[in-house]
Design a protein around this motif. Structure first.
Motif, short mmCIF file in Angstrom:
data_model
loop_
_atom_site.label_atom_id
_atom_site.label_comp_id
_atom_site.label_asym_id
_atom_site.label_seq_id
_atom_site.Cartn_x
_atom_site.Cartn_y
_atom_site.Cartn_z
N ALA A 1 0.84 -1.20 0.00
CA ALA A 1 0.00 0.00 0.00
C ALA A 1 0.87 1.25 0.00
CB ALA A 1 -0.93 0.02 1.22
N ARG A 2 0.36 2.30 -0.61
CA ARG A 2 1.01 3.60 -0.60
C ARG A 2 -0.05 4.67 -0.72
NH1 ARG A 2 5.18 6.95 -4.26
NH2 ARG A 2 3.53 6.77 -5.81
N THR A 3 0.05 5.71 0.10
CA THR A 3 -0.92 6.79 0.05
C THR A 3 -0.23 8.10 0.41
OG1 THR A 3 -3.08 7.54 0.83
CG2 THR A 3 -1.66 6.50 2.45
N GLY A 4 -0.73 9.20 -0.11
CA GLY A 4 -0.14 10.51 0.19
C GLY A 4 -0.57 11.54 -0.83
N ASN A 5 0.26 12.57 -0.98
CA ASN A 5 -0.09 13.67 -1.88
C ASN A 5 1.01 13.96 -2.90
OD1 ASN A 5 1.82 14.80 -0.22
ND2 ASN A 5 0.54 16.50 0.48
N ASP A 6 1.90 12.99 -3.16
CA ASP A 6 2.96 13.20 -4.14
C ASP A 6 3.12 11.94 -4.98
OD1 ASP A 6 5.03 13.98 -5.69
OD2 ASP A 6 6.47 14.31 -4.07
N GLY A 7 2.31 11.81 -6.01
CA GLY A 7 2.42 10.70 -6.94
C GLY A 7 2.39 11.21 -8.36
N LEU A 8 3.18 10.58 -9.23
CA LEU A 8 3.09 10.89 -10.64
C LEU A 8 1.71 10.48 -11.12
CD1 LEU A 8 4.67 11.89 -13.16
CD2 LEU A 8 5.18 9.47 -13.61
N PRO A 9 0.90 11.38 -11.65
CA PRO A 9 -0.47 11.01 -12.04
C PRO A 9 -0.51 9.83 -13.00
CG PRO A 9 -0.23 13.39 -12.04
CD PRO A 9 1.14 12.83 -11.84
N LEU A 10 -1.52 9.00 -12.84
CA LEU A 10 -1.67 7.83 -13.70
C LEU A 10 -1.84 8.22 -15.16
CD1 LEU A 10 -4.16 5.91 -11.41
CD2 LEU A 10 -1.82 5.17 -11.91
N VAL A 11 -2.32 9.42 -15.43
CA VAL A 11 -2.58 9.86 -16.80
C VAL A 11 -1.41 10.66 -17.35
CG1 VAL A 11 -5.07 9.81 -16.57
CG2 VAL A 11 -3.82 11.87 -15.90
N TYR B 1 -1.09 17.15 -16.24
CA TYR B 1 -1.13 17.07 -14.78
C TYR B 1 0.26 16.69 -14.25
CZ TYR B 1 -6.19 17.51 -14.35
OH TYR B 1 -7.48 17.98 -14.36
N LEU B 2 0.71 17.38 -13.21
CA LEU B 2 2.00 17.14 -12.59
C LEU B 2 1.81 16.59 -11.18
CD1 LEU B 2 3.78 20.44 -13.68
CD2 LEU B 2 3.89 18.19 -14.81
N ALA B 3 2.86 16.00 -10.64
CA ALA B 3 2.77 15.43 -9.30
C ALA B 3 2.43 16.48 -8.25
CB ALA B 3 4.08 14.72 -8.94
N GLU B 4 2.90 17.69 -8.43
CA GLU B 4 2.63 18.71 -7.44
C GLU B 4 1.18 19.19 -7.48
OE1 GLU B 4 5.67 21.39 -8.58
OE2 GLU B 4 4.35 22.64 -9.80
N GLU B 5 0.41 18.74 -8.47
CA GLU B 5 -1.02 19.02 -8.51
C GLU B 5 -1.84 17.90 -7.87
OE1 GLU B 5 -2.51 20.96 -12.24
OE2 GLU B 5 -0.57 20.25 -12.98
N MET B 6 -1.16 16.89 -7.31
CA MET B 6 -1.87 15.80 -6.66
C MET B 6 -2.41 16.26 -5.31
SD MET B 6 -2.60 12.53 -7.06
CE MET B 6 -1.37 11.93 -8.22
N ASP B 7 -3.69 16.01 -5.08
CA ASP B 7 -4.28 16.30 -3.78
C ASP B 7 -4.15 15.09 -2.86
OD1 ASP B 7 -5.81 18.04 -2.00
OD2 ASP B 7 -7.42 16.57 -2.26
N SER B 8 -4.46 13.90 -3.39
CA SER B 8 -4.30 12.67 -2.61
C SER B 8 -4.34 11.47 -3.56
CB SER B 8 -5.40 12.53 -1.54
OG SER B 8 -6.66 12.38 -2.15
N HIS B 9 -3.68 10.40 -3.16
CA HIS B 9 -3.75 9.17 -3.95
C HIS B 9 -3.63 7.97 -3.01
CE1 HIS B 9 0.47 7.76 -3.76
NE2 HIS B 9 0.77 9.03 -3.66
N LEU B 10 -4.15 6.85 -3.47
CA LEU B 10 -4.06 5.58 -2.74
C LEU B 10 -3.82 4.47 -3.74
CD1 LEU B 10 -4.46 3.68 -0.27
CD2 LEU B 10 -6.89 3.65 -0.84
N THR B 11 -2.83 3.65 -3.45
CA THR B 11 -2.53 2.47 -4.25
C THR B 11 -2.44 1.28 -3.33
OG1 THR B 11 -1.32 3.73 -5.90
CG2 THR B 11 -0.86 1.40 -5.79
N ALA B 12 -3.10 0.18 -3.69
CA ALA B 12 -3.05 -1.05 -2.89
C ALA B 12 -2.99 -2.24 -3.83
CB ALA B 12 -4.28 -1.15 -1.98
N ASP B 13 -2.10 -3.17 -3.53
CA ASP B 13 -1.95 -4.40 -4.32
C ASP B 13 -2.06 -5.61 -3.42
OD1 ASP B 13 -1.50 -2.88 -6.54
OD2 ASP B 13 0.61 -3.40 -6.77
N LEU B 14 -2.69 -6.66 -3.92
CA LEU B 14 -2.73 -7.96 -3.27
C LEU B 14 -2.08 -8.95 -4.20
CD1 LEU B 14 -3.73 -9.62 -0.82
CD2 LEU B 14 -5.83 -10.06 -2.12
#
Length: 483
Positions: free
Chosen positions: A282-292, A335-348
């Protein structure tokens, strides 16, 4: 020209097939194998083509900060180290002061899935030295520290070697609290790798599972900035593995924007001959390279463009001016990473592997010629941007590799998206059309430090409003030399 291309491809194919039926003695000569006299197969089913995987011994070796139990500054005999069913209890390393890796691309060709040449094979490309890696110092430092350093020299957006880039590709620094423990290990890591890589749950399969939990930038400093992850972790009772930490994010060297990240894994079976893991990332926060968004390099500067063409065109409000990041096309508001408000990634994830066994997927393995690993993963990603837009992506994937006598390998994979939806700042939703991605490697390892492999992958183009262009493909014939 087409006739010449067919001759080249046919000749390369015949050469590759002939190599598959040649045979020679397998002996370890590179890196750690030189130091111990051990086979590389003790820690890897395969060391490359495209990326190495780790056996249970190799995973424990990672967790111990690039050391395994033994008397300080000594190594046991090869016979003691080479038990098929061991759990990584037989080897202790000296610091390795130099090793390296050449990856030569002898032939490659691409059929683009979009653009003016869509669906047409291009001219074959030969680039004999496509990547050079140096490991100037790796291994334990004293009783508690361990380090991994990896540098790459790669062509920089050029088929010619006159334009190249050097990158401090991988850095991993460990402090092990209890290096003499047999089954319980606790430590701290400062690394630019994914949270699962602390234990060797990577880099394989780097290709073949659509996921971003390790960081959408991650390692690869010759194409985008590396992040930094600080984590504490444990390897307990040779069954449980866990890690908890924070990282600076995908394009940000600082801690003004950051992410929390974690890993939890349990081994249902924990030997080299039968290894079964269930893992959660899992990873969550406000600094991720946007998926798009896709990263790139222009004039030695990191630049970013729409990973899904058409996304920039949905933005109607004023385009924010970045502080450090650059857009590849100033006319597009990527869209740039600094425009990220929040993100969540989870893998099983589910992993099942075996090393040198007579029969695959058995509860009572016997010594034999097969080696295998199967990884299945489900992924969930969601992110919201400061202007109110958002993206949701759920993924699935299966990656496999099967080896015979540690000499012949086949590695097929397939992955896809269950949902891929972008909602713009005005609330309009777009289902991004995709098709499953698939590919295969065929590899031959005549000696322990040398691989020849053929790879084939399908390619697709995606856009916000059109169906996926799914008629692209790529193939390559390469060699991988470890020294």
């Amino acid at each position: 020209m087409k006739r010449i291309m067919r001759i080249l491809v046919g000749t390369a194919g015949v050469w590759f097939l002939l190599a598959l039926f040649a045979s020679s003695e397998v002996f370890a000569v590179a890196g750690y194998a030189r130091q111990t006299g051990m086979s590389c197969n003790q820690c890897h089913t395969a060391h490359g083509g495209a990326t190495p995987n780790f056996t249970f011994t190799g995973k424990k070796f990672n967790a111990m900060g690039y050391r395994l139990q033994g008397s300080p500054h000594t190594t046991q005999t090869v016979q003691e180290q080479g038990e098929v069913g061991d759990r990584g209890e037989y080897m202790n390393m000296l610091p390795l002061t130099f090793s390296g890796r050449f990856q030569h691309q002898w032939l490659a060709n691409t059929k683009p899935p979009g653009g003016p040449n869509e669906g047409e094979w291009g001219d074959p490309l030969t680039n004999p030295t496509s990547r050079l890696a140096f490991f100037p110092f790796i291994g334990p430092i004293g009783n508690n520290f361990g380090v991994w350093t990896e540098f790459y020299i790669v062509p920089l957006h050029s088929a010619e070697w006159g334009a190249a880039d050097a990158s401090f590709e991988e850095m991993d620094f460990r402090y092990i609290l209890n290096p003499d423990s047999k089954r319980n290990i606790y430590g701290f890591a400062l690394t630019n790798q994914g949270i699962g890589d602390i234990f060797g749950f990577g880099p394989w399969p780097a290709v073949g599972l659509a996921s971003s939990v390790g960081g959408r930038a991650g390692i690869g400093g010759y194409s985008h900035p590396n992040f930094a992850t600080v984590a504490m972790y444990g390897w307990m009772n040779d069954r449980w593995a866990w890690a908890l930490g924070a990282n600076t994010g995908d394009t940000n060297y600082y801690w003004d924007n950051a992410n929390a990240t974690g890993f939890l894994g349990y081994a249902l079976a924990n030997g080299n001959d039968r290894e079964i893991w269930i893992n959660a990332y899992a990873r969550t926060g406000n600094d991720g390279l946007p998926l798009v968004t896709s990263p790139g390099i222009d004039d030695n500067e990191y630049v970013y463009s729409d990973g899904v063409p058409g996304v920039s065109g949905t933005r109607t409000s004023a385009c924010p001016t970045p502080e450090r990041e650059m857009r590849a096309d100033p006319a597009n508001c990527t869209y740039l990473a600094e425009e990220m408000d929040s993100h969540l990634t989870a893998d099983l994830e589910f992993r099942w592997s075996g090393q040198s066994v007579a029969q695959m997927f058995t509860s009572n393995p016997q010594v034999g010629n097969w080696s295998y690993e199967v990884v299945a993963r489900l992924g969930y990603n969601t992110e919201e941007y400061k202007d109110g837009a958002e993206t949701e992506l759920t993924t699935w994937g299966v990656a496999t590799q099967f080896g015979w006598k540690h000499t012949y390998y086949i590695k097929p994979y397939v992955n896809g998206n269950m949902t891929y939806e972008f909602t713009d700042e005005n609330g309009n939703s777009y289902d991004i059309d995709t098709v499953p991605s698939y590919g295969i490697w065929l590899s031959y390892k005549p000696v322990e430090n040398f691989l020849i492999h053929f790879e084939y992958h399908n390619l697709q183009s995606n856009s916000l409003n059109n169906d996926a262009g799914d008629d692209g493909a790529r193939y390559a014939i390469s060699t991988d030399v470890s020294f």
